[in-house]
Design a protein around this motif. Structure first.
Motif, PDB file in Angstrom:
ATOM      1  N   ILE A 102       0.833  -1.201   0.000  1.00  0.00           N
ATOM      2  CA  ILE A 102       0.000   0.000   0.000  1.00  0.00           C
ATOM      3  C   ILE A 102       0.872   1.257   0.000  1.00  0.00           C
ATOM      4  CG2 ILE A 102      -1.673   1.338   1.350  1.00  0.00           C
ATOM      5  CD1 ILE A 102      -2.874  -1.352   2.251  1.00  0.00           C
ATOM      6  N   GLN A 103       1.937   1.247   0.781  1.00  0.00           N
ATOM      7  CA  GLN A 103       2.853   2.393   0.800  1.00  0.00           C
ATOM      8  C   GLN A 103       3.500   2.594  -0.567  1.00  0.00           C
ATOM      9  OE1 GLN A 103       3.560   4.410   3.641  1.00  0.00           O
ATOM     10  NE2 GLN A 103       4.665   5.727   2.215  1.00  0.00           N
ATOM     11  N   LEU A 104       3.955   1.496  -1.174  1.00  0.00           N
ATOM     12  CA  LEU A 104       4.653   1.572  -2.457  1.00  0.00           C
ATOM     13  C   LEU A 104       3.755   2.036  -3.589  1.00  0.00           C
ATOM     14  CD1 LEU A 104       7.109   0.885  -4.321  1.00  0.00           C
ATOM     15  CD2 LEU A 104       6.182  -1.441  -4.471  1.00  0.00           C
ATOM     16  N   GLN A 105       2.537   1.503  -3.653  1.00  0.00           N
ATOM     17  CA  GLN A 105       1.730   1.678  -4.846  1.00  0.00           C
ATOM     18  C   GLN A 105       0.551   2.639  -4.670  1.00  0.00           C
ATOM     19  OE1 GLN A 105       1.416  -1.710  -7.576  1.00  0.00           O
ATOM     20  NE2 GLN A 105       2.120  -2.995  -5.900  1.00  0.00           N
ATOM     21  N   VAL A 106       0.325   3.115  -3.444  1.00  0.00           N
ATOM     22  CA  VAL A 106      -0.749   4.091  -3.232  1.00  0.00           C
ATOM     23  C   VAL A 106      -0.228   5.338  -2.516  1.00  0.00           C
ATOM     24  CG1 VAL A 106      -3.010   4.525  -2.194  1.00  0.00           C
ATOM     25  CG2 VAL A 106      -2.516   2.278  -3.183  1.00  0.00           C
ATOM     26  N   THR A 107       0.300   5.150  -1.312  1.00  0.00           N
ATOM     27  CA  THR A 107       0.677   6.307  -0.497  1.00  0.00           C
ATOM     28  C   THR A 107       1.829   7.095  -1.106  1.00  0.00           C
ATOM     29  OG1 THR A 107      -0.007   5.045   1.451  1.00  0.00           O
ATOM     30  CG2 THR A 107       1.244   7.062   1.825  1.00  0.00           C
ATOM     31  N   SER A 108       2.895   6.426  -1.507  1.00  0.00           N
ATOM     32  CA  SER A 108       4.046   7.142  -2.072  1.00  0.00           C
ATOM     33  C   SER A 108       3.705   7.857  -3.370  1.00  0.00           C
ATOM     34  CB  SER A 108       5.224   6.187  -2.259  1.00  0.00           C
ATOM     35  OG  SER A 108       5.776   5.819  -1.005  1.00  0.00           O
ATOM     36  N   PRO A 109       2.999   7.222  -4.314  1.00  0.00           N
ATOM     37  CA  PRO A 109       2.599   7.978  -5.508  1.00  0.00           C
ATOM     38  C   PRO A 109       1.721   9.186  -5.188  1.00  0.00           C
ATOM     39  CG  PRO A 109       2.375   5.637  -5.903  1.00  0.00           C
ATOM     40  CD  PRO A 109       2.692   5.793  -4.447  1.00  0.00           C
ATOM     41  N   PHE A 110       0.808   9.016  -4.241  1.00  0.00           N
ATOM     42  CA  PHE A 110      -0.060  10.132  -3.844  1.00  0.00           C
ATOM     43  C   PHE A 110       0.788  11.297  -3.332  1.00  0.00           C
ATOM     44  CE2 PHE A 110      -2.618  12.669  -1.060  1.00  0.00           C
ATOM     45  CZ  PHE A 110      -3.898  12.644  -1.585  1.00  0.00           C
ATOM     46  N   LEU A 111       1.724  11.005  -2.432  1.00  0.00           N
ATOM     47  CA  LEU A 111       2.520  12.075  -1.832  1.00  0.00           C
ATOM     48  C   LEU A 111       3.471  12.714  -2.835  1.00  0.00           C
ATOM     49  CD1 LEU A 111       3.298  10.513   1.670  1.00  0.00           C
ATOM     50  CD2 LEU A 111       1.690  12.349   1.132  1.00  0.00           C
ATOM     51  N   LEU A 112       4.091  11.922  -3.692  1.00  0.00           N
ATOM     52  CA  LEU A 112       4.958  12.491  -4.719  1.00  0.00           C
ATOM     53  C   LEU A 112       4.172  13.452  -5.606  1.00  0.00           C
ATOM     54  CD1 LEU A 112       7.140   9.454  -5.859  1.00  0.00           C
ATOM     55  CD2 LEU A 112       7.990  11.618  -4.934  1.00  0.00           C
ATOM     56  N   THR A 113       2.984  13.039  -5.987  1.00  0.00           N
ATOM     57  CA  THR A 113       2.145  13.902  -6.815  1.00  0.00           C
ATOM     58  C   THR A 113       1.754  15.171  -6.070  1.00  0.00           C
ATOM     59  OG1 THR A 113       1.256  11.926  -7.898  1.00  0.00           O
ATOM     60  CG2 THR A 113       0.058  13.990  -8.221  1.00  0.00           C
ATOM     61  N   LYS A 114       1.395  15.012  -4.808  1.00  0.00           N
ATOM     62  CA  LYS A 114       1.000  16.162  -3.992  1.00  0.00           C
ATOM     63  C   LYS A 114       2.088  17.235  -3.976  1.00  0.00           C
ATOM     64  CE  LYS A 114       0.415  17.451   0.863  1.00  0.00           C
ATOM     65  NZ  LYS A 114       0.369  16.974   2.266  1.00  0.00           N
ATOM     66  N   TYR A 115       3.339  16.815  -3.804  1.00  0.00           N
ATOM     67  CA  TYR A 115       4.418  17.794  -3.658  1.00  0.00           C
ATOM     68  C   TYR A 115       4.974  18.303  -4.986  1.00  0.00           C
ATOM     69  CZ  TYR A 115       4.368  16.762   1.308  1.00  0.00           C
ATOM     70  OH  TYR A 115       3.977  16.624   2.628  1.00  0.00           O
TER      71      TYR A 115
END
Length: 237
Positions: A102-115
């Motif tokens: 979940i961190q690899l494929q959901v949370t990290s992409p979300f946060l990278l996009t956010k910033y």
């Protein structure tokens, strides 16, 4: 010069996407985690544009911050391609494996996009491409978590596109079927042959075919395509 960030650039699909973006004139930030040999080989093939490598374990909660500190240009295109799969029963998965995926494929992409999104909005242009999976549409037995996170990415594409389209940013997804990558290395020769027979086109897709679709989606040939998840699967599903 425009710059692109490609996560999972050392894998089969990521590699072909990076080569295609370099050919299009993008400066590149190529993310990898463990495959240092593969990323070095890739960098050696790219000579005419700036290339920077970024090493990070995106299953780690602190990885996004570390990655961002290594990026020194505005990112015009984000390719979310990092992925791992798990084949087995849901009851056999360890909790740590669930959290990591979940961190690899959901949370990290979300946060990278956010910033990285604010600079795109400021410029009123940019592209986000998510490499999802056919299982994000249909689900797959014994790949329940993988199907779940890919389904989440598909919805992420739909929702984010609506949010940032007024600012000139496009968000699209690609949902590959069976592609010739190491992710299918767990299949035996007989299983692989049976899979090919199940696909109407009679073969697996090539990473370069996924990269060709990425190239189209970030180009001026697709300026009215936004919020779509395009499946590339040989008429399999």
């Amino acid at each position: 010069m425009k710059y692109a960030l490609v996560t999972g650039a050392s894998g089969g699909i990521g590699r072909e996407i990076a080569l295609k973006l370099a050919k299009a004139g993008y400066g590149l930030y190529l993310h990898f985690n463990q495959n240092e040999r593969e990323i070095s080989s890739l960098v050696q093939q790219i000579h005419h544009v700036p290339v920077y490598t970024v090493r990070a374990d995106l299953t780690n909660k602190n990885a996004v911050t570390a990655m961002l500190s290594s990026i020194h240009h505005d990112i015009d295109t984000i390719i979310h391609n990092s992925a791992t799969s798990y084949f087995g029963l849901i009851t056999d998965m360890r909790d740590e494996e669930v959290f990591d995926m979940i961190q690899l494929q959901v949370t990290s992409p979300f946060l990278l996009t956010k910033y990285l999104m604010p600079n795109m909005i400021k410029k009123r242009q940019g592209n986000v491409i998510v490499i999802s999976s056919i299982w994000g549409f249909t689900g797959a037995s014994c790949e329940v978590l993988y199907s779940m996170v890919k389904g989440g990415l598909n919805t992420f594409v739909k929702a984010l596109a609506k949010e940032v389209a007024p600012s000139g940013v496009r968000v699209n997804g690609i949902a590959p079927g069976a592609i010739e990558t190491k992710m299918n290395s767990h299949l035996s020769k007989d299983e692989l042959q049976a899979l090919k027979q199940d696909i109407p086109m009679g073969r697996l897709g090539k990473p370069s075919e996924v990269a060709d679709l990425v190239d189209f989606l970030i180009s001026d040939r697709s300026t009215y395509i936004n919020g779509e998840i395009i499946s590339i699967n040989g008429a399999w599903y």
